[in-house]
Enzyme design. Structure first.
Site, PDB file in Angstrom:
ATOM      1  N   CYS A 192      -9.394  10.213  25.997  1.00 25.98           N
ATOM      2  CA  CYS A 192     -10.212  11.461  24.509  1.00 25.98           C
ATOM      3  C   CYS A 192      -9.055  12.433  24.575  1.00 25.98           C
ATOM      4  O   CYS A 192      -8.872  12.955  25.911  1.00 25.98           O
ATOM      5  CB  CYS A 192     -11.191  11.347  25.399  1.00 25.98           C
ATOM      6  SG  CYS A 192     -12.545  12.447  24.387  1.00 25.98           S
ATOM      7  N   CYS A 207     -11.012  15.725  25.712  1.00 20.90           N
ATOM      8  CA  CYS A 207     -11.354  16.204  27.506  1.00 20.90           C
ATOM      9  C   CYS A 207     -10.236  15.678  28.216  1.00 20.90           C
ATOM     10  O   CYS A 207     -10.232  16.110  29.071  1.00 20.90           O
ATOM     11  CB  CYS A 207     -13.095  16.078  27.945  1.00 20.90           C
ATOM     12  SG  CYS A 207     -13.328  14.616  27.529  1.00 20.90           S
ATOM     13  N   CYS A 240      -9.022  -1.917  24.357  1.00 15.59           N
ATOM     14  CA  CYS A 240     -10.059  -2.342  25.712  1.00 15.59           C
ATOM     15  C   CYS A 240     -10.849  -1.321  26.310  1.00 15.59           C
ATOM     16  O   CYS A 240      -9.908  -0.516  27.166  1.00 15.59           O
ATOM     17  CB  CYS A 240      -8.957  -3.048  26.842  1.00 15.59           C
ATOM     18  SG  CYS A 240     -10.265  -4.047  27.707  1.00 15.59           S
TER      19      CYS A 240
HETATM   20 ZN   LIG Z   1     -13.854  13.215  25.920  1.00 15.87          ZN
END
Ligand SMILES: [Zn+2]
Length: 146
Positions: A103, A106, A126
């Protein structure tokens, strides 16, 4: 999608201990200890509704359901993330290098990207289902975690 373009200014930094206190243990292990869930274990494999998949840690939207497809691997699979939603790095945990992605907001580990996906990108993202939450199009996206 509206959030992703701003994410340079919106990086969310927490310690592992903070994340461990916030998240269910299985999600914490995948997102911040780079564990991999058992194939076929996620209900999101079967999720076929229209909507977005957001990071289970910080709630940044990562994938649109339009880019989800059935890869047959037992993990939720996508051929494209939302713009600027994920960052990649190479991991050498097994003998050959794999590209893992996180991500962008974060840094939570989501999964690995391979070059055997469908058109138009040829990519297969995946993803661990436990690292995502599905939000149906009709529902409001959650506020980003702070
Ligand atoms: Zn995140």
């Amino acid at each position: 999608m509206a959030f992703a373009k701003e994410n340079d200014a919106m990086q969310l930094v927490k310690s592992k201990a903070e994340w461990a206190a916030l998240l269910p243990p299985a999600a914490y292990r995948v997102l911040f200890e780079e564990d991999t869930e058992h194939p076929g274990s996620s209900l999101l494999n079967e999720e076929k509704r229209d909507g977005n998949f957001v990071c289970a840690a910080c709630f940044l939207p990562l994938f649109d359901s339009k880019a989800k497809y059935e890869s047959g691997t037992g993990w939720p699979s996508f051929w494209q993330p939302l713009p600027n939603a994920v960052t990649t790095k190479t991991d050498f945990k097994i003998l050959y290098p794999r590209t893992e992605y996180h991500c962008a907001r974060c840094g939570g580990h989501q999964g690995h990207v391979f070059n055997d996906g469908p058109k138009p990108t040829g990519k297969r993202y995946c993803n661990n289902g436990v690292a995502l939450q599905f939000v149906a199009r009709a529902n409001r996206l959650p506020e980003l975690r702070t």
